[in-house]
Motif scaffolding. Structure first.
Motif, PDB file in Angstrom:
ATOM      1  N   GLY A  26       4.648   3.441  -4.463  1.00 45.72           N
ATOM      2  CA  GLY A  26       3.318   2.849  -4.363  1.00 45.72           C
ATOM      3  C   GLY A  26       3.328   1.366  -4.691  1.00 45.72           C
ATOM      4  N   TYR A  27       4.221   0.957  -5.581  1.00 47.04           N
ATOM      5  CA  TYR A  27       4.307  -0.454  -5.985  1.00 47.04           C
ATOM      6  C   TYR A  27       4.994  -1.302  -4.925  1.00 47.04           C
ATOM      7  CZ  TYR A  27       5.492  -4.578  -8.766  1.00 47.04           C
ATOM      8  OH  TYR A  27       5.622  -5.860  -9.226  1.00 47.04           O
ATOM      9  N   THR A  28       6.012  -0.754  -4.274  1.00 46.04           N
ATOM     10  CA  THR A  28       6.831  -1.552  -3.352  1.00 46.04           C
ATOM     11  C   THR A  28       6.425  -1.450  -1.884  1.00 46.04           C
ATOM     12  OG1 THR A  28       8.438   0.270  -3.187  1.00 46.04           O
ATOM     13  CG2 THR A  28       8.840  -1.420  -4.869  1.00 46.04           C
ATOM     14  N   GLY A  46       3.867 -12.813 -13.687  1.00 46.01           N
ATOM     15  CA  GLY A  46       2.613 -12.298 -14.252  1.00 46.01           C
ATOM     16  C   GLY A  46       2.350 -10.870 -13.820  1.00 46.01           C
ATOM     17  N   LEU A  47       2.612 -10.562 -12.549  1.00 49.33           N
ATOM     18  CA  LEU A  47       2.407  -9.212 -12.034  1.00 49.33           C
ATOM     19  C   LEU A  47       3.344  -8.223 -12.714  1.00 49.33           C
ATOM     20  CD1 LEU A  47       1.153  -7.211 -10.056  1.00 49.33           C
ATOM     21  CD2 LEU A  47       2.824  -7.956  -8.343  1.00 49.33           C
ATOM     22  N   ARG A  48       4.611  -8.613 -12.867  1.00 50.31           N
ATOM     23  CA  ARG A  48       5.567  -7.726 -13.536  1.00 50.31           C
ATOM     24  C   ARG A  48       5.136  -7.462 -14.975  1.00 50.31           C
ATOM     25  NH1 ARG A  48       9.403 -10.831 -10.618  1.00 50.31           N
ATOM     26  NH2 ARG A  48       9.745 -12.181 -12.432  1.00 50.31           N
ATOM     27  N   GLY A  49       4.692  -8.508 -15.661  1.00 49.90           N
ATOM     28  CA  GLY A  49       4.238  -8.338 -17.039  1.00 49.90           C
ATOM     29  C   GLY A  49       3.020  -7.437 -17.127  1.00 49.90           C
ATOM     30  N   TYR A  50       2.106  -7.616 -16.170  1.00 49.85           N
ATOM     31  CA  TYR A  50       0.887  -6.800 -16.127  1.00 49.85           C
ATOM     32  C   TYR A  50       1.220  -5.325 -15.903  1.00 49.85           C
ATOM     33  CZ  TYR A  50      -3.622  -5.101 -14.302  1.00 49.85           C
ATOM     34  OH  TYR A  50      -4.771  -4.393 -14.077  1.00 49.85           O
ATOM     35  N   MET A  51       2.046  -5.045 -14.898  1.00 46.21           N
ATOM     36  CA  MET A  51       2.421  -3.658 -14.589  1.00 46.21           C
ATOM     37  C   MET A  51       3.217  -3.042 -15.728  1.00 46.21           C
ATOM     38  SD  MET A  51       0.969  -2.951 -11.753  1.00 46.21           S
ATOM     39  CE  MET A  51       1.719  -1.330 -11.464  1.00 46.21           C
ATOM     40  N   LEU A  52       4.089  -3.840 -16.363  1.00 46.84           N
ATOM     41  CA  LEU A  52       4.861  -3.324 -17.492  1.00 46.84           C
ATOM     42  C   LEU A  52       3.936  -2.931 -18.636  1.00 46.84           C
ATOM     43  CD1 LEU A  52       7.714  -2.787 -18.550  1.00 46.84           C
ATOM     44  CD2 LEU A  52       7.744  -5.122 -19.468  1.00 46.84           C
ATOM     45  N   ASP A  96      -2.843   5.044  -6.680  1.00 47.67           N
ATOM     46  CA  ASP A  96      -3.374   4.360  -7.860  1.00 47.67           C
ATOM     47  C   ASP A  96      -2.464   3.214  -8.305  1.00 47.67           C
ATOM     48  OD1 ASP A  96      -5.688   5.872  -8.114  1.00 47.67           O
ATOM     49  OD2 ASP A  96      -4.709   7.424  -9.291  1.00 47.67           O
ATOM     50  N   THR A  97      -1.155   3.384  -8.150  1.00 46.91           N
ATOM     51  CA  THR A  97      -0.231   2.307  -8.500  1.00 46.91           C
ATOM     52  C   THR A  97      -0.493   1.084  -7.641  1.00 46.91           C
ATOM     53  OG1 THR A  97       1.492   3.875  -9.184  1.00 46.91           O
ATOM     54  CG2 THR A  97       2.193   1.630  -8.678  1.00 46.91           C
ATOM     55  N   GLN A  98      -0.668   1.296  -6.339  1.00 48.17           N
ATOM     56  CA  GLN A  98      -0.960   0.175  -5.445  1.00 48.17           C
ATOM     57  C   GLN A  98      -2.306  -0.464  -5.797  1.00 48.17           C
ATOM     58  OE1 GLN A  98      -2.089   0.450  -1.036  1.00 48.17           O
ATOM     59  NE2 GLN A  98       0.064  -0.151  -0.900  1.00 48.17           N
ATOM     60  N   LYS A  99      -3.278   0.363  -6.146  1.00 49.30           N
ATOM     61  CA  LYS A  99      -4.608  -0.150  -6.500  1.00 49.30           C
ATOM     62  C   LYS A  99      -4.547  -0.985  -7.782  1.00 49.30           C
ATOM     63  CE  LYS A  99      -7.680   2.669  -8.168  1.00 49.30           C
ATOM     64  NZ  LYS A  99      -8.660   3.773  -8.295  1.00 49.30           N
ATOM     65  N   ILE A 100      -3.767  -0.517  -8.755  1.00 50.82           N
ATOM     66  CA  ILE A 100      -3.613  -1.251 -10.012  1.00 50.82           C
ATOM     67  C   ILE A 100      -2.896  -2.573  -9.764  1.00 50.82           C
ATOM     68  CG2 ILE A 100      -2.452  -1.216 -12.266  1.00 50.82           C
ATOM     69  CD1 ILE A 100      -2.913   1.876 -12.200  1.00 50.82           C
ATOM     70  N   LYS A 101      -1.890  -2.548  -8.901  1.00 49.62           N
ATOM     71  CA  LYS A 101      -1.173  -3.776  -8.522  1.00 49.62           C
ATOM     72  C   LYS A 101      -2.139  -4.777  -7.888  1.00 49.62           C
ATOM     73  CE  LYS A 101       2.517  -5.413  -5.450  1.00 49.62           C
ATOM     74  NZ  LYS A 101       3.520  -5.003  -4.444  1.00 49.62           N
ATOM     75  N   SER A 102      -3.000  -4.307  -6.997  1.00 52.65           N
ATOM     76  CA  SER A 102      -3.969  -5.183  -6.338  1.00 52.65           C
ATOM     77  C   SER A 102      -4.978  -5.734  -7.339  1.00 52.65           C
ATOM     78  CB  SER A 102      -4.697  -4.419  -5.225  1.00 52.65           C
ATOM     79  OG  SER A 102      -3.792  -3.965  -4.246  1.00 52.65           O
ATOM     80  N   MET A 103      -5.312  -4.929  -8.328  1.00 52.59           N
ATOM     81  CA  MET A 103      -6.292  -5.349  -9.330  1.00 52.59           C
ATOM     82  C   MET A 103      -5.816  -6.573 -10.112  1.00 52.59           C
ATOM     83  SD  MET A 103      -9.244  -4.871 -10.707  1.00 52.59           S
ATOM     84  CE  MET A 103      -9.700  -3.270 -10.035  1.00 52.59           C
TER      85      MET A 103
END
Length: 248
Positions: free
Chosen positions: A146-148, A28-34, A201-208
């Motif tokens: 930021g993602y990893t 789900g996270l991968r799909g969201y970030m993609l 922002d990438t980390q923040k979006i991942k957390s969101m």
């Protein structure tokens, strides 16, 4: 003996649902970030297409007064309209539908393309292309980090946002001073700030994702994430262009 059970089967049965949930979360996270990256990249592409169309059709000339060479009324509209759309998206996202939010994002990207078309008259096409691809490579690396990364970037984000406020103030002051040296310093600091913001922002979006997954807000969250990364990319590109771009 009839009540005996193999402890390995018990562990497997208990762990299986956990593993399944973890796999579902990762997918789900991968799909969201993609989805976020696809929308952001599509917005950048639309901006580029509109900018090129403005130049090759000659529509970019309507942004200047034919007699004085100064910015026309349309140019000022194109400068203000994107800012207005960002405000609507940022403060009205809860009241907007997902479709409306996406439409505003595409409208914003198109307006930015029209507004930024003038840079193709100032800088050489080769220079713009080189800086664009350099920005894309830098953005990809910073966003991946930021993602990893396991490090919490919240403290860095607070510092960067404070720096961004200072950068805006310095830019306004330099509108009156017109100092080329100060502009170079502002551009260099701007690159560093938006490079850091890209990772933050990438980390923040991942957390969101973990807050909106499965909710009706998930689709709108994708739009806001794409807009955030779009702004990071465009600003980093513009500051790099001011630093290293070859003028005509």
């Amino acid at each position: 003996m009839a009540n005996w059970s193999d402890p390995r089967s018990t562990v497997t049965a208990a762990a299986a649902p956990v593993d399944t949930r973890a796999s579902a979360t990762d997918a789900g996270l991968r799909g969201y970030m993609l989805s976020v990256y696809n929308m952001m990249a599509s917005g950048v592409l639309l901006t580029g297409i509109v900018a090129l169309a403005m130049v090759y059709t000659g529509a970019v000339n309507s942004l200047f007064d034919a007699e004085t060479g100064k910015a026309s009324l349309l140019a000022y509209v194109l400068m203000i309209a994107p800012f207005a759309l960002v405000m609507v998206l940022s403060f009205g996202i809860n009241r907007l539908s997902e479709t409306s939010a996406k439409a505003l994002f595409w409208a914003y990207a198109a307006l930015m393309g029209a507004s930024l078309s003038t840079i193709l008259l100032v800088y050489t096409g080769t220079s713009v292309a080189q800086i664009f691809f350099a920005t894309a490579a830098s953005f990809a690396g910073l966003s991946l980090w930021g993602y990893t990364t396991k490090r919490d970037l919240s403290a860095m984000g607070t510092f960067l946002i404070m720096g961004l406020v200072g950068l805006i103030v310095a830019s306004v002051i330099n509108l009156f001073l017109q100092s080329s040296a100060m502009q170079m310093v502002i551009s260099a600091i701007g690159v560093l700030i938006f490079a850091g913001l890209t990772a933050y922002d990438t980390q923040k979006i991942k957390s969101m994702y973990f807050q909106v997954a499965g909710t009706s807000f998930a689709g709108k969250s994708v739009v806001m994430g794409a807009l955030t990364l779009y702004l990071d990319f465009i600003n980093m590109f513009l500051f790099l262009l001011r630093l290293f771009g070859d003028r005509r």
